[in-house]
Design a protein around this motif. Sequence first.
Motif, PDB file in Angstrom:
ATOM      1  N   ARG B 192      43.524   2.229  -3.074  1.00 33.00           N
ATOM      2  CA  ARG B 192      42.581   2.815  -2.120  1.00 33.00           C
ATOM      3  C   ARG B 192      43.283   3.136  -0.804  1.00 33.00           C
ATOM      4  O   ARG B 192      43.092   4.206  -0.219  1.00 33.00           O
ATOM      5  CB  ARG B 192      41.413   1.850  -1.873  1.00 33.00           C
ATOM      6  CG  ARG B 192      40.409   2.371  -0.860  1.00 33.00           C
ATOM      7  CD  ARG B 192      39.286   1.408  -0.583  1.00 33.00           C
ATOM      8  NE  ARG B 192      39.713   0.120  -0.067  1.00 33.00           N
ATOM      9  CZ  ARG B 192      40.195  -0.078   1.159  1.00 33.00           C
ATOM     10  NH1 ARG B 192      40.321   0.921   2.009  1.00 33.00           N
ATOM     11  NH2 ARG B 192      40.574  -1.288   1.535  1.00 33.00           N
ATOM     12  N   MET B 193      44.120   2.192  -0.351  1.00 35.25           N
ATOM     13  CA  MET B 193      44.804   2.424   0.926  1.00 35.25           C
ATOM     14  C   MET B 193      45.680   3.661   0.881  1.00 35.25           C
ATOM     15  O   MET B 193      45.747   4.435   1.833  1.00 35.25           O
ATOM     16  CB  MET B 193      45.658   1.202   1.287  1.00 35.25           C
ATOM     17  CG  MET B 193      44.847   0.080   1.896  1.00 35.25           C
ATOM     18  SD  MET B 193      45.914  -1.267   2.402  1.00 35.25           S
ATOM     19  CE  MET B 193      46.804  -0.513   3.766  1.00 35.25           C
ATOM     20  N   ILE B 194      46.379   3.836  -0.242  1.00 34.08           N
ATOM     21  CA  ILE B 194      47.218   5.036  -0.378  1.00 34.08           C
ATOM     22  C   ILE B 194      46.360   6.291  -0.383  1.00 34.08           C
ATOM     23  O   ILE B 194      46.627   7.257   0.331  1.00 34.08           O
ATOM     24  CB  ILE B 194      48.032   4.974  -1.706  1.00 34.08           C
ATOM     25  CG1 ILE B 194      49.213   4.024  -1.571  1.00 34.08           C
ATOM     26  CG2 ILE B 194      48.507   6.363  -2.118  1.00 34.08           C
ATOM     27  CD1 ILE B 194      50.416   4.608  -0.866  1.00 34.08           C
ATOM     28  N   MET B 195      45.297   6.261  -1.192  1.00 32.84           N
ATOM     29  CA  MET B 195      44.495   7.486  -1.341  1.00 32.84           C
ATOM     30  C   MET B 195      43.792   7.849  -0.039  1.00 32.84           C
ATOM     31  O   MET B 195      43.642   9.018   0.292  1.00 32.84           O
ATOM     32  CB  MET B 195      43.497   7.318  -2.480  1.00 32.84           C
ATOM     33  CG  MET B 195      44.189   7.214  -3.839  1.00 32.84           C
ATOM     34  SD  MET B 195      43.040   7.190  -5.216  1.00 32.84           S
ATOM     35  CE  MET B 195      42.358   5.551  -5.085  1.00 32.84           C
ATOM     36  N   GLU B 196      43.392   6.822   0.712  1.00 29.47           N
ATOM     37  CA  GLU B 196      42.752   7.101   2.001  1.00 29.47           C
ATOM     38  C   GLU B 196      43.784   7.357   3.089  1.00 29.47           C
ATOM     39  O   GLU B 196      43.568   8.155   3.992  1.00 29.47           O
ATOM     40  CB  GLU B 196      41.871   5.910   2.422  1.00 29.47           C
ATOM     41  CG  GLU B 196      40.660   5.714   1.535  1.00 29.47           C
ATOM     42  CD  GLU B 196      39.827   4.501   1.926  1.00 29.47           C
ATOM     43  OE1 GLU B 196      38.790   4.286   1.280  1.00 29.47           O
ATOM     44  OE2 GLU B 196      40.200   3.778   2.871  1.00 29.47           O
ATOM     45  N   GLY B 197      44.907   6.640   3.005  1.00 33.13           N
ATOM     46  CA  GLY B 197      45.852   6.643   4.113  1.00 33.13           C
ATOM     47  C   GLY B 197      47.022   7.600   3.958  1.00 33.13           C
ATOM     48  O   GLY B 197      47.692   7.922   4.943  1.00 33.13           O
ATOM     49  N   ASP B 198      47.290   8.055   2.711  1.00 32.84           N
ATOM     50  CA  ASP B 198      48.406   8.986   2.526  1.00 32.84           C
ATOM     51  C   ASP B 198      48.225   9.755   1.216  1.00 32.84           C
ATOM     52  O   ASP B 198      49.042   9.674   0.305  1.00 32.84           O
ATOM     53  CB  ASP B 198      49.742   8.212   2.513  1.00 32.84           C
ATOM     54  CG  ASP B 198      50.948   9.139   2.640  1.00 32.84           C
ATOM     55  OD1 ASP B 198      50.772  10.313   3.049  1.00 32.84           O
ATOM     56  OD2 ASP B 198      52.074   8.684   2.339  1.00 32.84           O
ATOM     57  N   PRO B 199      47.132  10.507   1.109  1.00 28.70           N
ATOM     58  CA  PRO B 199      46.821  11.141  -0.188  1.00 28.70           C
ATOM     59  C   PRO B 199      47.905  12.104  -0.653  1.00 28.70           C
ATOM     60  O   PRO B 199      48.100  12.274  -1.848  1.00 28.70           O
ATOM     61  CB  PRO B 199      45.505  11.880   0.064  1.00 28.70           C
ATOM     62  CG  PRO B 199      45.401  12.028   1.547  1.00 28.70           C
ATOM     63  CD  PRO B 199      46.109  10.851   2.139  1.00 28.70           C
ATOM     64  N   PHE B 200      48.645  12.714   0.291  1.00 26.12           N
ATOM     65  CA  PHE B 200      49.649  13.694  -0.141  1.00 26.12           C
ATOM     66  C   PHE B 200      50.762  13.046  -0.970  1.00 26.12           C
ATOM     67  O   PHE B 200      51.357  13.682  -1.825  1.00 26.12           O
ATOM     68  CB  PHE B 200      50.256  14.408   1.069  1.00 26.12           C
ATOM     69  CG  PHE B 200      49.318  15.413   1.679  1.00 26.12           C
ATOM     70  CD1 PHE B 200      49.000  16.587   1.015  1.00 26.12           C
ATOM     71  CD2 PHE B 200      48.739  15.176   2.914  1.00 26.12           C
ATOM     72  CE1 PHE B 200      48.138  17.511   1.575  1.00 26.12           C
ATOM     73  CE2 PHE B 200      47.867  16.101   3.481  1.00 26.12           C
ATOM     74  CZ  PHE B 200      47.555  17.266   2.815  1.00 26.12           C
ATOM     75  N   VAL B 201      51.023  11.764  -0.705  1.00 28.72           N
ATOM     76  CA  VAL B 201      52.115  11.145  -1.454  1.00 28.72           C
ATOM     77  C   VAL B 201      51.740  11.017  -2.931  1.00 28.72           C
ATOM     78  O   VAL B 201      52.583  11.151  -3.815  1.00 28.72           O
ATOM     79  CB  VAL B 201      52.519   9.779  -0.837  1.00 28.72           C
ATOM     80  CG1 VAL B 201      51.550   8.658  -1.229  1.00 28.72           C
ATOM     81  CG2 VAL B 201      53.946   9.411  -1.265  1.00 28.72           C
ATOM     82  N   LEU B 202      50.456  10.803  -3.182  1.00 28.92           N
ATOM     83  CA  LEU B 202      50.004  10.741  -4.574  1.00 28.92           C
ATOM     84  C   LEU B 202      50.058  12.137  -5.209  1.00 28.92           C
ATOM     85  O   LEU B 202      50.507  12.306  -6.339  1.00 28.92           O
ATOM     86  CB  LEU B 202      48.578  10.169  -4.641  1.00 28.92           C
ATOM     87  CG  LEU B 202      47.951  10.145  -6.028  1.00 28.92           C
ATOM     88  CD1 LEU B 202      48.788   9.322  -7.001  1.00 28.92           C
ATOM     89  CD2 LEU B 202      46.523   9.586  -5.961  1.00 28.92           C
ATOM     90  N   ILE B 203      49.601  13.131  -4.445  1.00 25.79           N
ATOM     91  CA  ILE B 203      49.627  14.507  -4.958  1.00 25.79           C
ATOM     92  C   ILE B 203      51.068  14.917  -5.262  1.00 25.79           C
ATOM     93  O   ILE B 203      51.366  15.490  -6.313  1.00 25.79           O
ATOM     94  CB  ILE B 203      48.975  15.467  -3.934  1.00 25.79           C
ATOM     95  CG1 ILE B 203      47.489  15.105  -3.755  1.00 25.79           C
ATOM     96  CG2 ILE B 203      49.143  16.919  -4.360  1.00 25.79           C
ATOM     97  CD1 ILE B 203      46.810  15.800  -2.586  1.00 25.79           C
ATOM     98  N   GLU B 204      51.958  14.572  -4.347  1.00 23.31           N
ATOM     99  CA  GLU B 204      53.374  14.908  -4.561  1.00 23.31           C
ATOM    100  C   GLU B 204      53.914  14.200  -5.800  1.00 23.31           C
ATOM    101  O   GLU B 204      54.586  14.805  -6.640  1.00 23.31           O
ATOM    102  CB  GLU B 204      54.210  14.538  -3.321  1.00 23.31           C
ATOM    103  CG  GLU B 204      55.675  14.946  -3.489  1.00 23.31           C
ATOM    104  CD  GLU B 204      56.580  14.547  -2.321  1.00 23.31           C
ATOM    105  OE1 GLU B 204      56.054  14.065  -1.287  1.00 23.31           O
ATOM    106  OE2 GLU B 204      57.799  14.712  -2.449  1.00 23.31           O
ATOM    107  N   GLY B 205      53.576  12.925  -5.927  1.00 25.56           N
ATOM    108  CA  GLY B 205      54.054  12.154  -7.073  1.00 25.56           C
ATOM    109  C   GLY B 205      53.568  12.740  -8.385  1.00 25.56           C
ATOM    110  O   GLY B 205      54.314  12.837  -9.364  1.00 25.56           O
ATOM    111  N   MET B 206      52.306  13.157  -8.406  1.00 28.66           N
ATOM    112  CA  MET B 206      51.759  13.726  -9.643  1.00 28.66           C
ATOM    113  C   MET B 206      52.381  15.081  -9.942  1.00 28.66           C
ATOM    114  O   MET B 206      52.626  15.429 -11.101  1.00 28.66           O
ATOM    115  CB  MET B 206      50.235  13.842  -9.543  1.00 28.66           C
ATOM    116  CG  MET B 206      49.544  12.482  -9.536  1.00 28.66           C
ATOM    117  SD  MET B 206      47.733  12.599  -9.544  1.00 28.66           S
ATOM    118  CE  MET B 206      47.439  13.118 -11.234  1.00 28.66           C
ATOM    119  N   THR B 207      52.635  15.842  -8.898  1.00 22.89           N
ATOM    120  CA  THR B 207      53.255  17.156  -9.096  1.00 22.89           C
ATOM    121  C   THR B 207      54.656  16.988  -9.689  1.00 22.89           C
ATOM    122  O   THR B 207      55.043  17.700 -10.623  1.00 22.89           O
ATOM    123  CB  THR B 207      53.323  17.922  -7.761  1.00 22.89           C
ATOM    124  OG1 THR B 207      52.035  17.882  -7.140  1.00 22.89           O
ATOM    125  CG2 THR B 207      53.734  19.359  -7.974  1.00 22.89           C
TER     126      THR B 207
END
Lengths: 949, 517
Positions: B192-207
Amino acid sequence: MSMNKPQDFGTPASEASQLVTLEIDGFKVTVPAGTSIMRAAASIGIDIPKLCATDSIEPFGSCRLCVVQIEGGRGMPASCTTPAAEGLKVVTQNQKLADVRRGVMELYISDHPLDCLTCSANGDCELQDMAGAVGLREVRYNPVETHLHAAKDESNPYFSFDPSKCIVCSRCVRACEETQGTFALTIDGRGFDSKVSPGQNQPFMDSECVSCGACVQACPTATLMEKSVIDHGQPEHSIVTTCAYCGVGCSFRAEMKGEQVIRMVPNKDGHANHGHSCVKGRFAFGYATHKDRITKPMIRASIKDAWQEVSWEEAINHAASELKRIQTKYGKDAIGGITSSRCTNEEVFIMQKLIRAGFGNNNVDTCARVCHSPTGYGLKQTFGESSGTQNFDSVMHADVILIIGANPTDGHPVFASQMKKRLRQGAKLIIVDPRQIDLVKSAHIQADYHLKLRPSTNVALINALAHVIVTENLLDDAFVNERCDVASFQKWKTFIAQDIHSPEASEAITGVPAAELRAAALLYATANNAAIYYGLGVTEHSQGSTMVIGIANLAMATGNLGRDGVGVNPLRGQNNVQGSCDMGSFPHEFPGYRHVSDPSTHQLFEHAWKTELSAEPGLRIPNMFDAAMDSSFMGLYCEGEDIAQSDPDIQHVHAALRKMECVIVQDIFLNETAKFAHVFLPGASFLEKNGTFTNAERRISPVRKVMSPLAGYQDWEVTQMLSNAMGYPMNYSHPSEIMAEIASLTPAFAGVSYEKIDELGSVQWPCYDEESTGTPIMHEQAFMRDNGKGLFMLTEFVATTEKVNGKFPLILTTGRILSQYNVGAQTRRTENNVWHAEDRLEIHPHDAEDRGLKTDDWVGIKSRAGETVLRALISERVQPGVVYTTFHFPESGANVITTDNSDWATNCPEYKVTAVQVMKVSQPSEWQNNYQAFSEDQLELLAQSAGND
Amino acid sequence: MSVTVYVPNDSSAVSLGADRVAIAIMAEAKKRGIEIDLIRNGSRGLYWLEPLVEVATSAGRTAYAPVQVSDVVGLFDANFIEGGHHALCLGLTEELDYFKKQQRLTFARVGKTDPLSLDDYIQQDGYRGLSNALSLAPADIVKRVTDSGLRGRGGAAFPTGIKWNTVLNTPSAQKYIICNADEGDSGTFSDRMIMEGDPFVLIEGMTIAGLAVGATQGYIYLRVEYPHAHIALNSAIATAYQADYLGDNIQGSGKKFDLEVRLGAGAYVCGEETSLMESLEGKRGLVRFKPPLPAISGLFGQPTVVNNVISLASVPIIMDKGGEYYRDFGLGRSRGTLPMQLAGNIKHPGLVEVAFGMTLRELLYDFGGGSASGRPIRAVQVGGPLGAYLPESQFDTALDYEAFAAIWTVLGHGGVVAFDDTVNMAEMARYSMEFCAIESCGKCTPCRIGSTRGMEVMDEILNGQDLAKNIPLLRDLCNTLLNGSLCALGGMTPYPVLSALNHFPEDFGIHDTANVA
């Protein structure tokens, strides 16, 4: 005799060609790759405990009884879901596995009633078996939460649902999805609350359930149980036989207690049905012992007289003397007979033999006259053989399925389930039908195109499809050049390319938008494998034969013949339509579709039957009626056929029957025709006789006597007695001898014998010699025509003379429903009536609005031929301008309205097109009142005979 | 000249009053004529200090915490906007021990940046990993992730690179990347902290995952209980599309990757990867059997990567700084960092991202500060509701997958829930059975019936009934669950139950320890 229960391998067979070898409990076993460890073990006789697995459905892995250990592997994988792999070393029994299995069983039994001794599944319960297998000796839990008091659902007339006994293995849910394809069942709730739920937590009867019985078959406990087993207990032996309903010809195991059928269980090894069934074959067999069965021969002088029960000898002698008297008085050709698609091949064969050899004329016809005679004609002309080209399994290779004028989920439900399985795998679907049949849109099925044409415009539509294929150059030139008569093709190509056949031109006739038709044509023509399935919506038209030819042209032009996944497939209405036609039921053809005037055939039969035979074609059914009206046809022997209900323009039929001096009816009930009869010879149901049926895929399957004939004789014996009394001797001691004669006289059956059928389970003709195991797919190398080439024929659209006008503005078309079967003589005498207790008139909301009609209103339906009254059902399944009804109840009088129009080539009636007017009424029609009075009188005359007894 | 003030938008901070504090600060600033540039950042993860307000000063970001609305006037009075002294002033945020002792790799930006600002993300080293990935062949991306030693952070700790390699090598016209964001373990919040606090890092990781295996469609399966994360993800995804970081032509490379968020419906078991896929396909959340592995036949029967949020969010830094850089953290087969989440009866709950190898005791006391109640910590449950209960005697175990496995427990997703000495461990064992009963999908027999029977047996034990029968029965049941269950829900419920029984037999009424085994 024994139950002969087939082995359950737990999971379906793998079709992989690659083999793997593994070791199970120290034994080496080689199986196709993809085979489960469970099945591999079962194949060498190692039974791994299981509950949620059964080989009719895909593995699920939920019960956890089948856990095994694999050397070098982690944990305890389920053997049902773990594929066999090269070199695996599997252990199926050790202490650790035993502990887990016993733990699982202890949990199951902690939520299961302990009433084994009084349970209906006692002796046939997998849960009980598994408790024994794992050695469960004690249940240590003191359960608080249980399902032991869950209420039973008794709503289905044939089976009971007792959720207190449910182990939530989901076999029923999966069978409903995978086997039947209805998706009526689900698991509701989760965790401990999980429970089987029909529909949205409804009783079975309120859900989408079609009562096919697949869930009951799949259930390992008493949760889903046939009420007949609850009432009578477990059967003690079983006999494999063939269903007597539709043309799918499902194989069943009749499970018996003495001479009583306890239940009919679909045979896993049945090649047509692979262990599946529908509500009719599975459950609706009670008619065979219905109180209406007539078991004593009866005679009477006039149809106004009471029936008189007599001995067989007297009845037969009376019948023979009447027939001879009529021949003496009116001429040799004044008598004839009608065979039935309900009868076995052997019965039909000796019936036509009696007529040709004993009566000395060719006045024999069959009910195929009114259903698939155009198929016989059209396919014989084009392909050279009067039959469908494929086996049912072929559909599993079809990429595009084109259904024309057929309603498989109602008419051929078990094949429909197989077709739906293929559609769920991704095959494309085109439906040509004026009405929205279930396949247009149902669970996980949606037609890519539904060409909703106007009734009577089939030929214009098929020409337009062909036009697109020709003009867009989607032809399979290689196939045409190699396999077909090229001159006929060139002629056809020029013909079909004309603008009058374009989708744009035909749109005005068919009502099908040109763009949609073009897209559908493209889809059909560009498929790797495209298969056509059709029904009576093709044949029962004034251009029925033309349409069959049009279908054949289309398949040849696109090269969709001669291999798996393609073909032209007539869905036969009755159990033995194919067989009764094969057996020479038509007035112009000997068995094997050979013309009566063909010198060599004629000579062959005269030699074999040791008598002179007529080379003149005899009367077709409608000609018999016409001849009766002018007193040139006065005696009729009618077996297993109810012409007084099923034939068109029924008032004409009744008048003709009243005119005849001797009508002999051989049937199991006093059917409508018998009400006009002078001699009644009690027949035997399919459970009471031996013989064979041939289904829509040319499959000859065994019909086996599981109980003694109630009236003392099998039907073939009765025909034989009549023949002997007529002076033409027959002395068969068993139907296998009749089949031997058929084989000796008919090349396509030359290799067929009871021994072979017993050995293989069934045989598909052609079967030319002893070595042959039959022919699943026809025309593989060459067509059956003399020169081996497929023949293209021109198919000019000619509008029917049955036209709508101001007085008759609507078109009535007809069809069948799942729960009832044709004239309904059988199904109306079963609990199937709870699904369909009356025929209704489906009418579009617009047409209903114009007439002020609501659902349930009584409506009068008037055509040029007659008038009847039904209740209305407002439905958007039909298009505006079209009304629809089923025809399963005699009092409906559906055939009072149908006209005497018929197919130009075969006289198959134009049942599917009748111009009518519909209006709100308050009472039955005059015909219905007269019919009711007549029918009541006849039943009274029958009752008087019983009173005399 | 305006001053930058940070008030977290993290849902924990918000639930403690962060929104109201932000409004109060802006109102007070307006009243005083002070121009404030308010940034709603993610949480720094020091949850006992939320709402933690930061002010950008020349010395760095100064923390004031925990701030309530009633403190705002006083903060202004104390000139907090220039780092003025106040009772709530904690000094420079990044000098706080709790923060300073961490190794923040995956959480490098969380709490620092404006989570929804792509500029911020890029300025703080974002999308450097993707940029590298775009220049590499798929197999080389997979190799770099394999080399990093990254293992699945969802709980099963399966090597991420090996999973990706399987998907890469399974030919198919369509493959999928699924981010498992159904973070349902008790005491966990790192996803939750990542998705709320740094969502782009998840998007980048998935890309990057998509590029690595040849998948063009990604789904984030987000639990419905995370509405703030839902908003943040959708906003960041929309921004990424606008800037060509998602879509048909990622940064002009001609590569394609689409991404969307799908919401779960509240079932814990849908965090299990196969039932997650069933749910994504629109069906009931029922566990599938394996094989086939999702990597070979997953979503809609296609090869599918299913990774946890933290696994995927750790990929950009690996692709940016290299597999070796990441691998240099940690020890043995546990490489890199693990964001631990401290919760339960603990004085300093929060997110602690550290390299593998620290002991549980250090985490509990050096970071956690002992129990919140001040009483001794009697037990901790690590790894969510299916993790074992560890007694004090095991607190010196290193945070390391293998060390935990050696004492028959798991690190799982890194959740740590502490209990003081008032806890009754038999009641906790009952609760574990109850949790399993409530969350069971109902497919396999051991879990479906066994969890309910387990509850009932525990009730009898708690009543002191027939222990001579019930204790062996409980053990037998646990054996059936452990070996017979289809998935980890039933299969791991014995971990908390048996660990409670084995380590705290007295709570089960067993006083003669000879009877325990």
